[in-house]
Motif scaffolding. Structure first.
Motif, short mmCIF file in Angstrom:
data_model
loop_
_atom_site.label_atom_id
_atom_site.label_comp_id
_atom_site.label_asym_id
_atom_site.label_seq_id
_atom_site.Cartn_x
_atom_site.Cartn_y
_atom_site.Cartn_z
N THR A 87 -4.09 42.99 16.62
CA THR A 87 -4.05 42.20 15.29
C THR A 87 -4.42 41.31 15.42
N PRO A 88 -5.23 40.65 14.47
CA PRO A 88 -5.82 39.77 14.18
C PRO A 88 -4.64 38.46 13.78
N ARG A 89 -5.04 37.40 14.62
CA ARG A 89 -2.95 36.23 13.93
C ARG A 89 -4.44 34.36 13.78
N GLU A 90 -3.15 33.81 12.38
CA GLU A 90 -3.91 32.77 12.73
C GLU A 90 -2.67 32.01 13.81
N GLY A 91 -2.94 30.79 14.05
CA GLY A 91 -2.06 30.00 15.23
C GLY A 91 -3.28 29.90 16.37
N PRO A 92 -2.63 28.64 17.23
CA PRO A 92 -3.52 28.63 18.52
C PRO A 92 -2.25 29.06 19.30
N GLY A 93 -3.40 29.90 20.66
CA GLY A 93 -2.89 30.79 21.87
C GLY A 93 -3.05 31.66 21.62
N ARG A 94 -3.69 32.19 23.00
CA ARG A 94 -3.06 33.81 22.86
C ARG A 94 -2.54 34.35 24.21
N GLY A 95 -1.60 33.68 24.47
CA GLY A 95 -0.59 34.18 25.41
C GLY A 95 0.27 34.62 24.48
N VAL A 96 0.90 35.28 25.58
CA VAL A 96 2.15 36.60 24.94
C VAL A 96 3.89 36.38 26.18
N VAL A 97 5.18 36.82 25.67
CA VAL A 97 5.72 36.86 25.92
C VAL A 97 6.75 38.21 26.66
N ALA A 98 6.68 39.26 27.45
CA ALA A 98 7.46 39.68 27.13
C ALA A 98 9.21 40.07 26.66
N GLY A 99 9.00 40.95 26.31
CA GLY A 99 10.51 41.19 25.99
C GLY A 99 11.85 41.60 27.20
N PRO A 100 12.97 42.10 27.13
CA PRO A 100 13.82 42.21 28.15
C PRO A 100 13.22 43.99 27.96
N PRO A 101 13.34 44.59 29.54
CA PRO A 101 12.70 45.87 29.67
C PRO A 101 13.86 46.95 28.78
N LEU A 102 13.34 48.11 28.41
CA LEU A 102 14.19 49.69 27.49
C LEU A 102 13.35 50.21 28.46
N PRO A 103 14.91 50.57 29.61
CA PRO A 103 14.74 51.82 30.40
C PRO A 103 14.77 52.98 29.47
#
Length: 575
Positions: free
Chosen positions: A232-248
């Motif tokens: 999804t297009p997003r405004e603002g800098p950066g392409r990095g993402v951080v993963a959330g907690p695992p979902l067993p």
């Protein structure tokens, strides 16, 4: 209830309101029915469906409520489908009893609806919920929690307060995860009318309770089907993402955006995941040697690499990983949605499900036969990438074979543990009276005392044993042999300038047609191959073969393939 039979009826009514309610929230239904009638008139088409989620208790059915049915269905998706099965008016509005809003908000939500539309929502603790954004294809979408200043496009809905035009209505998927149901349903509805999904400010809307996340194989399959969609297009800098907690139990995880700038593709950070446990208990696993030698090859290509054993399959800082490479043995490892995810199946292929294959960006298998059948079955490409050897460890010794006082010299050698099973190639060699020498744990009560070697060998010692032996024995797990998974021991022996006799492996002759490799289909064939009088290539010819194996089947060669794949997938995911 799952979907509906036949084509959906289009009703000549302005609005159809479907109120969904968890089976223990029936007391909240009258206020939404009243809001619907207040918004669209006393004779408005308002319907109510109850559903069970998370084994929720079941309230009684108030006869004054316009129930579609007086028994609950299974899950939100079935509730939506039950509510619309009788047909829909020109605009459909779906709202759940976990949402608090008034008649005025419902009117705004139903006005001039041209595409699937979700109302902006505040949670009970004041957080925004402004639709689902696909930050990283193939991961659970991020629920946009930024304060919204204007209506705008989103990937899909994430809250059960939605409207859409009559022509967009399609069956809702029946999944255990509510958010995925809403996102997948509205994405499919938008596709039906060639539009996107949007959010709308309809006035105060409060979500009184949010359900937990329940991720199973079906949810993972839906999420991974979005891998080909752009983020999804997003405004603002950066392409990095951080993963959330695992979902067993399936390991699917959401991601949240960060302002971290993407690094250049020259030097990536790799996490190589293996099944071996941490500490001494795992140090002797073959997976450890495999991963360490692969990591060294990647580092020679300028990459940053860490090897994560079983206890570190999910780390608090794994959002910093550029590439997650799962070397698939005994353990299924969840993909990291913050990185490129590569899967390399090197053993135990029968444990690998189609859902697992579909949840990775690129899949490799060390068995050519299995790769073909798995790709056909799972519907995703599976490339053949054979196991490998490290020529810095396994190479011919200088000159001829080691001196005669080497206890392995000129003998039939096997290196490996009993694995707690009957290893037929060793059993048959014993029965044939071969001049056998076995290195590894657990053999004391299995082979004659004169055949016992060392309980463990360091890698250089293994290489010397392979080079010194007249013949080295090898075998495979049945599922690996059937799938064409050639053991890395075969490559190690050949790279060391040795001779290897193995059990049958599907397609082996097409992969490795070499005079220093032979297949024993039964005990009689093994007897002929282990006969001391049988001629094998001399040291010079073995050295030529070893050079070829080092060039074509080294970890350096495999690392180049993996690096190319990681860069290609990284570029694709960033577009």
């Amino acid at each position: 209830m799952v979907g509906w039979d036949g084509p959906l009826r289009y009703l000549d009514r302005p609005v159809t309101v479907v109120v969904t309610t968890r089976s223990d929230r029936h007391g909240e239904v009258p206020r939404l029915v009243a809001a619907g009638r207040g918004a669209f008139g006393a004779g408005a088409d308002v319907r109510v469906v109850s559903y069970v989620a998370d084994a929720s208790p079941r309230d009684d059915f108030d006869p004054s409520v316009p129930w579609v049915r007086t028994d609950p269905v299974d899950g939100l998706g079935s509730a939506v489908n039950a509510g619309i099965a009788a047909g829909v008016g020109r605009t459909l509005v779906v709202v759940d009893t976990s949402v608090v809003l008034d008649a005025a908000a419902l009117r705004v939500l139903a006005q001039d609806v041209l595409r699937p539309t979700q109302a902006r929502v505040l949670t009970a603790d004041g957080c925004s919920r402004n639709g689902a954004l696909l930050v990283r294809p193939g991961a659970l979408p991020w629920s946009d929690d930024r304060p919204a200043t204007q209506d705008g496009p989103v990937f899909g809905a994430d809250q059960p307060v939605v409207s859409m035009p009559q022509r967009a209505v399609v069956p809702a998927p029946c999944l255990p995860d509510e958010r995925t149901v809403l996102t997948a349903w509205t994405v499919a509805a938008a596709d039906a009318v060639s539009t996107g999904v949007t959010t709308r400010d309809v006035g105060p809307v409060l979500r009184s309770v949010e359900p937990g996340r329940t991720v199973d194989a079906a949810v993972v399959d839906v999420v991974t089907s979005w891998r080909a969609r752009p983020a999804t297009p997003r405004e603002g800098p950066g392409r990095g993402v951080v993963a959330g907690p695992p979902l067993p139990p399936w390991g699917a995880r959401p991601v949240t955006p960060t302002s971290r700038s993407a690094e250049e593709d020259v030097r990536l950070s790799w996490s190589v995941k293996i099944a071996a446990p941490a500490g001494g208990a795992g140090d002797g696993w073959g997976d450890v040697h495999f991963a360490d030698e692969l990591a060294a090859a990647l580092r020679r290509l300028g990459q940053r690499v860490r090897v994560d054993r079983r206890d570190d399959h999910v780390r608090p800082d794994d959002g910093d990983d550029d590439v997650t490479l799962v070397v698939r043995g005994l353990d299924r490892v969840p993909p990291n949605p913050a990185s490129v995810n590569l899967l390399w199946v090197i053993s135990h292929p029968d444990d690998v499900s189609d859902t697992e294959l579909r949840s990775f960006d690129a899949v490799f298998a060390a068995g050519a036969v299995w790769a073909t059948t798995a790709a056909e079955r799972a519907g995703v490409p599976v490339r053949t990438l054979l196991q490998a050897t490290d020529p810095q460890v396994f190479h011919p010794v200088p000159g001829d074979l080691p001196p005669g006082d080497d206890p392995d010299a000129g003998r039939v050698v096997f290196v490996g543990s009993t694995r707690g099973v009957d290893r037929a190639v060793v059993r048959d060699a014993v029965a044939l009276g071969a001049d056998l020498r076995v290195h590894g744990p657990g053999w004391a009560d299995v082979v004659p005392p004169g055949a016992l070697g060392a309980p463990s060998l360091e890698r250089p010692a293994v290489a010397r044993a392979y080079a010194a032996a007249r013949v080295v024995l090898n075998d495979h797990w049945p599922d690996m042999a059937a799938g064409g998974f050639v053991s890395n021991r075969v490559f190690d022996v050949l790279a060391a300038g040795g001779v290897v006799v193995t059990d049958p492996v599907a397609g082996l002759e097409d992969l490795l047609d070499l005079p220093t490799l032979a297949v024993a289909h039964d005990r009689d064939e093994l007897a002929g191959l282990l006969d001391p009088a049988r001629p094998w290539p001399d040291a010079a010819e073995r050295s030529v073969i070893a050079t070829r194996i080092a060039a074509e089947h080294s970890f350096d060669a495999r690392a180049r393939v993996l690096l190319d794949a990681a860069r290609a997938e990284r570029s694709r995911l960033r577009v």
